[in-house]
Design an enzyme around this catalytic site. Structure first.
Site, PDB file in Angstrom:
ATOM      1  N   ARG A   1      29.370  44.799  35.918  1.00  0.00           N
ATOM      2  CA  ARG A   1      29.172  43.532  36.626  1.00  0.00           C
ATOM      3  C   ARG A   1      28.474  43.751  37.962  1.00  0.00           C
ATOM      4  O   ARG A   1      27.642  42.932  38.377  1.00  0.00           O
ATOM      5  CB  ARG A   1      30.514  42.814  36.816  1.00  0.00           C
ATOM      6  CG  ARG A   1      31.005  42.238  35.496  1.00  0.00           C
ATOM      7  CD  ARG A   1      32.304  41.458  35.522  1.00  0.00           C
ATOM      8  NE  ARG A   1      32.860  41.072  36.775  1.00  0.00           N
ATOM      9  CZ  ARG A   1      34.154  41.168  37.087  1.00  0.00           C
ATOM     10  NH1 ARG A   1      35.005  41.673  36.221  1.00  0.00           N
ATOM     11  NH2 ARG A   1      34.584  40.758  38.242  1.00  0.00           N
TER      12      ARG A   1
ATOM     13  N   ARG B   1      44.493  41.281  34.971  1.00  0.00           N
ATOM     14  CA  ARG B   1      43.220  40.739  34.497  1.00  0.00           C
ATOM     15  C   ARG B   1      42.557  41.765  33.594  1.00  0.00           C
ATOM     16  O   ARG B   1      42.093  42.803  34.052  1.00  0.00           O
ATOM     17  CB  ARG B   1      42.326  40.369  35.674  1.00  0.00           C
ATOM     18  CG  ARG B   1      42.897  39.167  36.419  1.00  0.00           C
ATOM     19  CD  ARG B   1      42.131  38.807  37.624  1.00  0.00           C
ATOM     20  NE  ARG B   1      40.758  38.419  37.316  1.00  0.00           N
ATOM     21  CZ  ARG B   1      40.000  37.708  38.123  1.00  0.00           C
ATOM     22  NH1 ARG B   1      40.472  37.304  39.278  1.00  0.00           N
ATOM     23  NH2 ARG B   1      38.774  37.404  37.787  1.00  0.00           N
TER      24      ARG B   1
ATOM     25  N   ARG C   1      43.223  44.396  42.158  1.00  0.00           N
ATOM     26  CA  ARG C   1      43.454  43.026  41.696  1.00  0.00           C
ATOM     27  C   ARG C   1      43.803  43.006  40.209  1.00  0.00           C
ATOM     28  O   ARG C   1      44.669  42.252  39.774  1.00  0.00           O
ATOM     29  CB  ARG C   1      42.211  42.160  41.960  1.00  0.00           C
ATOM     30  CG  ARG C   1      42.397  40.716  41.522  1.00  0.00           C
ATOM     31  CD  ARG C   1      41.192  39.866  41.822  1.00  0.00           C
ATOM     32  NE  ARG C   1      40.129  40.114  40.864  1.00  0.00           N
ATOM     33  CZ  ARG C   1      38.950  39.512  40.871  1.00  0.00           C
ATOM     34  NH1 ARG C   1      38.671  38.644  41.833  1.00  0.00           N
ATOM     35  NH2 ARG C   1      38.040  39.774  39.964  1.00  0.00           N
TER      36      ARG C   1
ATOM     37  N   ARG D   1      23.601  32.439  39.849  1.00  0.00           N
ATOM     38  CA  ARG D   1      23.582  33.903  39.759  1.00  0.00           C
ATOM     39  C   ARG D   1      22.211  34.439  39.384  1.00  0.00           C
ATOM     40  O   ARG D   1      21.979  35.633  39.474  1.00  0.00           O
ATOM     41  CB  ARG D   1      24.584  34.390  38.708  1.00  0.00           C
ATOM     42  CG  ARG D   1      26.014  34.211  39.121  1.00  0.00           C
ATOM     43  CD  ARG D   1      26.932  34.764  38.047  1.00  0.00           C
ATOM     44  NE  ARG D   1      28.307  34.422  38.325  1.00  0.00           N
ATOM     45  CZ  ARG D   1      29.243  35.299  38.609  1.00  0.00           C
ATOM     46  NH1 ARG D   1      28.959  36.573  38.649  1.00  0.00           N
ATOM     47  NH2 ARG D   1      30.467  34.909  38.839  1.00  0.00           N
TER      48      ARG D   1
ATOM     49  N   LYS E   1      34.939  36.203  47.759  1.00  0.00           N
ATOM     50  CA  LYS E   1      34.347  34.859  47.689  1.00  0.00           C
ATOM     51  C   LYS E   1      35.389  33.781  47.419  1.00  0.00           C
ATOM     52  O   LYS E   1      35.378  32.750  48.081  1.00  0.00           O
ATOM     53  CB  LYS E   1      33.265  34.798  46.602  1.00  0.00           C
ATOM     54  CG  LYS E   1      32.086  35.704  46.841  1.00  0.00           C
ATOM     55  CD  LYS E   1      31.059  35.607  45.727  1.00  0.00           C
ATOM     56  CE  LYS E   1      31.592  35.924  44.347  1.00  0.00           C
ATOM     57  NZ  LYS E   1      31.989  37.301  44.115  1.00  0.00           N
TER      58      LYS E   1
END
Length: 190
Positions: free
Chosen positions: A144, A133, A127, A88, A13
Site C-alpha cells: 500500500r 485488522r 494498529r 488517490r 489522517k
C-alpha cells in the site's frame, strides 16, 4: 470549508480528519470507513472490496468515484466537507473536479500529512494488533505504501500548482499535529 486530507497509510489522517471536521463543523468523509462498513455488512460491494484490500490494492476509480459523488450530494455536505482517502489517483482528481464544478464549488485546501515510511509501517503494525485488522500485514502495508508513492504522492504537485497544498509534519503527539494543522489551515477558512 471544502478540503482533502492525504498522506500515506498510517499517517494519522483519520484521527486528524475527525478533529478538523469538528473544528470547522463539516463532515469528515472517509472512503476507508465506507468500505469497511460494507465489508462488515457483507454487501456485494463489501465482498468485492474485501478481496481487493486483502491483496493490498486499492478499490477501482469507478466504484470510489460513485461512492464519493453520492456522499457529497447529501445535505450535510452543502456547507463543506473533508475528504479522507480520496482522491488517490489523477483520474479521481478529475472526477472530483467535475463533481465540484457541477455544484459550483471548489476546494479551499489540500492538507498533506508528511511522515517517515518506517514510522508508518510501525504504526500500522501496532494498529493491526490493537484493532485486529486483517488487512494490515507488513507485506500488505508495504504494498500500500508503494502504491501510495506511485499513484497518490504525485497529487501533491498537482494541488501545489493550484495553490491549494498545505503540508504539515504528521509525526509526533496527536495534539501537537492538530495544533500545526490548525495554524496552517485557519488562514484558508472561508
Amino acid at each position: 470549508m471544502r478540503m482533502i486530507i492525504f498522506g500515506p497509510p498510517g499517517a494519522g489522517k483519520g484521527t486528524q480528519a475527525r478533529r478538523i471536521a469538528e473544528r470547522y463543523g463539516i463532515p469528515a468523509i472517509s472512503t476507508g470507513e465506507i468500505f469497511r462498513s460494507n465489508i462488515k455488512n457483507e454487501t456485494a460491494l463489501g465482498l468485492q472490496v474485501k478481496e481487493i484490500l486483502a491483496t493490498g490494492g486499492y478499490v477501482n476509480d469507478d466504484i470510489t468515484n460513485a461512492i464519493v459523488a453520492d456522499r457529497l450530494a447529501q445535505e450535510d455536505c452543502a456547507p463543506g466537507f473533508l475528504l479522507d482517502g480520496y482522491p488517490r489517483t489523477a483520474e479521481q482528481v478529475d472526477a472530483l473536479d467535475v463533481e465540484l464544478a457541477a455544484r459550483s464549488n471548489e476546494l479551499d485546501a489540500v492538507l498533506e500529512l508528511t511522515v517517515d515510511d518506517e514510522e508508518v509501517v510501525g504504526r500500522l503494525l501496532k494498529r493491526a494488533e490493537i484493532e485486529n485488522r486483517i488487512d494490515d500485514t507488513e507485506e500488505v502495508i508495504r504494498e500500500r505504501m508503494a502504491i501510495y508513492h506511485r499513484e497518490t504522492q504525485p497529487l501533491a504537485a498537482m494541488y501545489a500548482a493550484r495553490g491549494l497544498l498545505v503540508q504539515v509534519d504528521g509525526l509526533g503527539d496527536i495534539d501537537d499535529v492538530s495544533l500545526r494543522i490548525g495554524e496552517a489551515l485557519d488562514g484558508r477558512v472561508r
